[in-house]
Design a protein around this motif. Structure first.
Motif, PDB file in Angstrom:
ATOM      1  N   LYS A  36       1.072  -1.160   0.086  1.00 26.56           N
ATOM      2  CA  LYS A  36      -0.046  -0.101  -0.105  1.00 26.56           C
ATOM      3  C   LYS A  36       0.841   1.361   0.033  1.00 26.56           C
ATOM      4  O   LYS A  36       0.678   2.236  -0.762  1.00 26.56           O
ATOM      5  CB  LYS A  36      -1.010   0.096   1.135  1.00 26.56           C
ATOM      6  CG  LYS A  36      -1.884   1.319   1.130  1.00 26.56           C
ATOM      7  CD  LYS A  36      -2.663   1.147   2.552  1.00 26.56           C
ATOM      8  CE  LYS A  36      -3.553   2.565   2.735  1.00 26.56           C
ATOM      9  NZ  LYS A  36      -4.253   2.504   3.882  1.00 26.56           N
ATOM     10  N   ASN A  37       1.965   1.308   0.793  1.00 25.93           N
ATOM     11  CA  ASN A  37       2.527   2.661   0.945  1.00 25.93           C
ATOM     12  C   ASN A  37       3.337   3.092  -0.550  1.00 25.93           C
ATOM     13  O   ASN A  37       3.449   3.784  -0.812  1.00 25.93           O
ATOM     14  CB  ASN A  37       3.831   2.143   2.004  1.00 25.93           C
ATOM     15  CG  ASN A  37       3.418   2.662   3.310  1.00 25.93           C
ATOM     16  OD1 ASN A  37       2.301   3.249   3.461  1.00 25.93           O
ATOM     17  ND2 ASN A  37       4.070   1.902   4.282  1.00 25.93           N
ATOM     18  N   VAL A  38       3.936   1.751  -1.115  1.00 23.35           N
ATOM     19  CA  VAL A  38       4.629   1.960  -2.463  1.00 23.35           C
ATOM     20  C   VAL A  38       3.346   2.465  -3.405  1.00 23.35           C
ATOM     21  O   VAL A  38       3.653   3.617  -4.051  1.00 23.35           O
ATOM     22  CB  VAL A  38       5.175   0.795  -3.095  1.00 23.35           C
ATOM     23  CG1 VAL A  38       5.562   1.041  -4.416  1.00 23.35           C
ATOM     24  CG2 VAL A  38       6.166   0.165  -1.988  1.00 23.35           C
ATOM     25  N   ASN A  39       2.202   2.021  -3.464  1.00 21.34           N
ATOM     26  CA  ASN A  39       1.347   2.652  -4.475  1.00 21.34           C
ATOM     27  C   ASN A  39       0.739   3.835  -4.021  1.00 21.34           C
ATOM     28  O   ASN A  39       0.597   4.826  -5.042  1.00 21.34           O
ATOM     29  CB  ASN A  39      -0.094   1.434  -4.569  1.00 21.34           C
ATOM     30  CG  ASN A  39       0.318   0.106  -4.732  1.00 21.34           C
ATOM     31  OD1 ASN A  39       1.121  -0.225  -5.525  1.00 21.34           O
ATOM     32  ND2 ASN A  39      -0.317  -0.870  -4.447  1.00 21.34           N
ATOM     33  N   GLU A  44       0.485   9.778  -4.646  1.00 22.92           N
ATOM     34  CA  GLU A  44       0.491  11.043  -3.915  1.00 22.92           C
ATOM     35  C   GLU A  44       1.538  12.141  -4.418  1.00 22.92           C
ATOM     36  O   GLU A  44       1.400  13.205  -4.623  1.00 22.92           O
ATOM     37  CB  GLU A  44       0.716  10.957  -2.445  1.00 22.92           C
ATOM     38  CG  GLU A  44      -0.252  10.172  -1.606  1.00 22.92           C
ATOM     39  CD  GLU A  44       0.002   9.411  -0.237  1.00 22.92           C
ATOM     40  OE1 GLU A  44      -1.061   8.831   0.194  1.00 22.92           O
ATOM     41  OE2 GLU A  44       1.221   9.645   0.135  1.00 22.92           O
ATOM     42  N   LEU A  45       2.760  11.410  -5.012  1.00 22.57           N
ATOM     43  CA  LEU A  45       3.837  12.423  -5.299  1.00 22.57           C
ATOM     44  C   LEU A  45       3.249  12.728  -6.838  1.00 22.57           C
ATOM     45  O   LEU A  45       3.571  13.932  -7.214  1.00 22.57           O
ATOM     46  CB  LEU A  45       5.052  11.392  -5.508  1.00 22.57           C
ATOM     47  CG  LEU A  45       6.071  12.685  -5.817  1.00 22.57           C
ATOM     48  CD1 LEU A  45       7.397  12.477  -4.853  1.00 22.57           C
ATOM     49  CD2 LEU A  45       6.694  12.482  -7.186  1.00 22.57           C
ATOM     50  N   ALA A  46       2.817  11.816  -7.605  1.00 24.03           N
ATOM     51  CA  ALA A  46       2.487  12.556  -8.782  1.00 24.03           C
ATOM     52  C   ALA A  46       1.397  13.419  -8.819  1.00 24.03           C
ATOM     53  O   ALA A  46       1.406  14.198  -9.610  1.00 24.03           O
ATOM     54  CB  ALA A  46       1.627  11.046  -9.784  1.00 24.03           C
ATOM     55  N   ALA A  47       0.329  13.228  -7.898  1.00 21.27           N
ATOM     56  CA  ALA A  47      -0.620  14.372  -7.826  1.00 21.27           C
ATOM     57  C   ALA A  47       0.076  15.641  -7.404  1.00 21.27           C
ATOM     58  O   ALA A  47      -0.389  16.583  -7.830  1.00 21.27           O
ATOM     59  CB  ALA A  47      -1.615  13.756  -6.790  1.00 21.27           C
ATOM     60  N   ALA A  55       6.533   5.869 -10.595  1.00 25.40           N
ATOM     61  CA  ALA A  55       7.041   4.457 -10.406  1.00 25.40           C
ATOM     62  C   ALA A  55       8.036   4.954  -9.285  1.00 25.40           C
ATOM     63  O   ALA A  55       9.018   5.688  -9.472  1.00 25.40           O
ATOM     64  CB  ALA A  55       7.810   3.708 -11.625  1.00 25.40           C
ATOM     65  N   ALA A  56       7.904   4.177  -8.202  1.00 24.64           N
ATOM     66  CA  ALA A  56       9.050   4.524  -6.877  1.00 24.64           C
ATOM     67  C   ALA A  56       9.794   3.452  -6.998  1.00 24.64           C
ATOM     68  O   ALA A  56       9.730   2.139  -7.290  1.00 24.64           O
ATOM     69  CB  ALA A  56       8.168   4.148  -5.657  1.00 24.64           C
ATOM     70  N   ARG A 243       5.835   8.931   2.239  1.00 26.92           N
ATOM     71  CA  ARG A 243       4.565   9.201   2.509  1.00 26.92           C
ATOM     72  C   ARG A 243       4.617  10.379   3.422  1.00 26.92           C
ATOM     73  O   ARG A 243       3.900  11.605   3.644  1.00 26.92           O
ATOM     74  CB  ARG A 243       3.499   8.214   2.739  1.00 26.92           C
ATOM     75  CG  ARG A 243       3.398   7.281   1.592  1.00 26.92           C
ATOM     76  CD  ARG A 243       2.330   6.214   1.674  1.00 26.92           C
ATOM     77  NE  ARG A 243       0.858   6.860   1.715  1.00 26.92           N
ATOM     78  CZ  ARG A 243      -0.181   6.265   2.249  1.00 26.92           C
ATOM     79  NH1 ARG A 243      -0.027   4.944   2.782  1.00 26.92           N
ATOM     80  NH2 ARG A 243      -1.284   6.909   2.299  1.00 26.92           N
ATOM     81  N   GLY A 244       5.276   9.803   4.619  1.00 25.84           N
ATOM     82  CA  GLY A 244       5.164  10.949   5.715  1.00 25.84           C
ATOM     83  C   GLY A 244       5.975  12.064   5.564  1.00 25.84           C
ATOM     84  O   GLY A 244       5.449  13.390   6.133  1.00 25.84           O
ATOM     85  N   GLN A 245       6.980  11.995   4.754  1.00 24.47           N
ATOM     86  CA  GLN A 245       7.834  13.252   4.402  1.00 24.47           C
ATOM     87  C   GLN A 245       7.187  14.076   3.437  1.00 24.47           C
ATOM     88  O   GLN A 245       7.182  15.361   3.491  1.00 24.47           O
ATOM     89  CB  GLN A 245       9.077  12.703   3.855  1.00 24.47           C
ATOM     90  CG  GLN A 245      10.239  12.241   4.892  1.00 24.47           C
ATOM     91  CD  GLN A 245      11.163  13.302   5.555  1.00 24.47           C
ATOM     92  OE1 GLN A 245      11.890  13.792   4.864  1.00 24.47           O
ATOM     93  NE2 GLN A 245      10.626  13.676   6.760  1.00 24.47           N
ATOM     94  N   LEU A 246       6.387  13.483   2.617  1.00 21.17           N
ATOM     95  CA  LEU A 246       5.499  14.369   1.741  1.00 21.17           C
ATOM     96  C   LEU A 246       4.569  15.251   2.315  1.00 21.17           C
ATOM     97  O   LEU A 246       4.435  16.431   1.901  1.00 21.17           O
ATOM     98  CB  LEU A 246       4.960  13.366   0.673  1.00 21.17           C
ATOM     99  CG  LEU A 246       4.432  14.010  -0.675  1.00 21.17           C
ATOM    100  CD1 LEU A 246       5.624  14.809  -1.431  1.00 21.17           C
ATOM    101  CD2 LEU A 246       3.605  13.070  -1.513  1.00 21.17           C
ATOM    102  N   LYS A 247       4.294  14.971   3.347  1.00 22.26           N
ATOM    103  CA  LYS A 247       3.112  15.626   4.233  1.00 22.26           C
ATOM    104  C   LYS A 247       3.827  17.137   4.835  1.00 22.26           C
ATOM    105  O   LYS A 247       3.191  17.980   4.855  1.00 22.26           O
ATOM    106  CB  LYS A 247       2.502  15.110   5.313  1.00 22.26           C
ATOM    107  CG  LYS A 247       1.579  14.212   5.090  1.00 22.26           C
ATOM    108  CD  LYS A 247       1.171  13.211   6.138  1.00 22.26           C
ATOM    109  CE  LYS A 247       0.105  12.231   5.906  1.00 22.26           C
ATOM    110  NZ  LYS A 247      -1.180  12.715   5.285  1.00 22.26           N
TER     111      LYS A 247
END
Length: 381
Positions: A36-39, A44-47, A55-56, A243-247
């Motif tokens: 789930k985190n990869v997907n 989230e980054l693409a958005a 692609a991660a 994901r946490g860092q992106l926030k």
């Protein structure tokens, strides 16, 4: 010894977002390079940057490699590459047995010079791809570069490893070219400890990259491989950190800008110091605060001239980390045999430039300590 001040080091969120996502991965036993985190990190980054798909991968270098492969670059193909950059930009060209041709920068952006690029197209009309870099979070002049690539029907790859969060005329870097890459290395504006992302509006190509990056495993009951594969997929744990860092990306950009403006306010009047260029069409992420020491603009005698090395050594004595500007690729022992188009801008930036400490955990007291050392050098000389 005084407390260490780093050039740029990992900065986890105060809110603990990263721990939540990593804990979820452990609790669900999704540790492998899928989950789930990869997907969600891809989505989230693409958005965030305005691309249709992502692609991660394990590094920004892997992302450039996959971008070149997705662009069809192969043995003997010409790839134009910005010379003023880190070697990770150019190395994947060699992985594909292609031929790099290095392009000079200009003073207006510190990035690829569109005039030199145009000259390169004349000399090498059969070029297969162009790799432009957004150095230190400064955007290249994308309108001119995109226009030239479209005119010559050449794939454009943006190395935005250092520029996540940077905008050019309101649009995020990494989303102008056919492919954009980001890095989450430990020193980047957000980090996963290591990792990268490839983004593109070409969803079919991104799906293909995911296939290549998981060892090109065909859909079969047994292990079958019709193409060469790579072990390049990001793990679910690493993606959770991302994901946490992106926030907190916007907070990190704000602090980086604060650091740059603090330096500029305190050091901008020192004779011979010039800061990296901030253009009206560019809102950088200010990843590193960089200056040049320009002897030609100084009335100091040769004996009293202060060099970038003088500053770096003075900071080092007080346990403070700094770095030179990247050494251009066309001056590197491995790459010096390849062609170079342009003048001496990238070489002069390397010789005269320095990256000042830009760690987002620094306090005003840390900044004053750094600034005091630099001012003392000026006063003594």
């Amino acid at each position: 010894m005084s407390e260490k001040i780093y050039l740029a080091s990992p900065h986890m969120s105060n809110e603990g977002y990263e721990k939540e996502y990593v804990k979820e991965a452990f609790d669900t036993n999704w540790i492998a390079p899928l989950g789930k985190n990869v997907n969600e990190f891809e989505n989230e980054l693409a958005a965030k940057v305005g691309s249709k798909s992502a692609a991660a991968l394990v590094s920004g270098t892997a992302a450039i490699h996959m971008a070149l492969k997705a662009a069809g670059v192969g043995e003997g193909d010409i790839v134009f590459c910005q010379s003023l950059t880190f070697s990770a930009t150019a190395n994947p060209i060699i992985y594909q047995n292609a031929i790099p041709v290095f392009i000079d920068s200009n003073y207006e952006t510190w990035n690829m010079d569109p005039e030199a690029l145009e000259e390169a197209f004349v000399k090498y009309p059969d070029v297969k791809a162009v790799i432009v870099v957004h150095l230190y979070g400064l955007s290249a002049d994308m309108d001119k570069i995109v226009q030239l690539c479209k005119k010559h029907n050449v794939v454009l790859i943006e190395d935005a490893a250092e520029s996540l969060g940077t905008t050019y005329k309101g649009k995020y870097t990494g989303s102008f070219g056919d492919y954009g890459i980001f890095s989450f290395n430990g020193n980047k504006i957000i980090t996963t400890s290591g990792g990268g992302m490839l983004v593109s509006d070409n969803e079919e190509r991104i799906a293909k990259v995911r296939f290549w990056a998981t060892q090109s495993r065909d859909k079969a009951r047994h292990y079958q491989h019709s193409e060469i594969g790579f072990n390049y997929r990001m793990s679910n744990i690493v993606a959770g950190i991302g994901r946490g860092q992106l926030k907190v990306l916007d907070k990190r950009v704000a602090k980086k800008k604060y650091i740059f403006e603090y330096y500029k306010r305190e050091l901008g009047n020192l004779e011979g110091i010039e800061f990296m260029p901030i253009n009206e069409w560019n809102e950088p992420n200010y990843w590193l605060s960089c200056i040049t020491i320009n002897n030609c603009h100084s009335e100091r005698s040769e004996e009293s001239y202060i060099s970038p090395l003088d500053i770096m050594e003075a900071l080092e004595k007080d346990n403070i980390e700094s770095r030179p500007i990247w050494k251009p690729m066309h001056l590197q022992p491995f790459f010096e045999k390849y062609d170079y188009i342009g003048g001496d801008v990238s070489e002069e930036l390397f010789e005269n430039g320095i990256c000042l400490p830009s760690d987002t955990k620094m306090t005003d007291q840390d900044l004053d300590r750094i600034i005091g050392i630099i001012k003392k050098l000026w006063n003594e000389n």
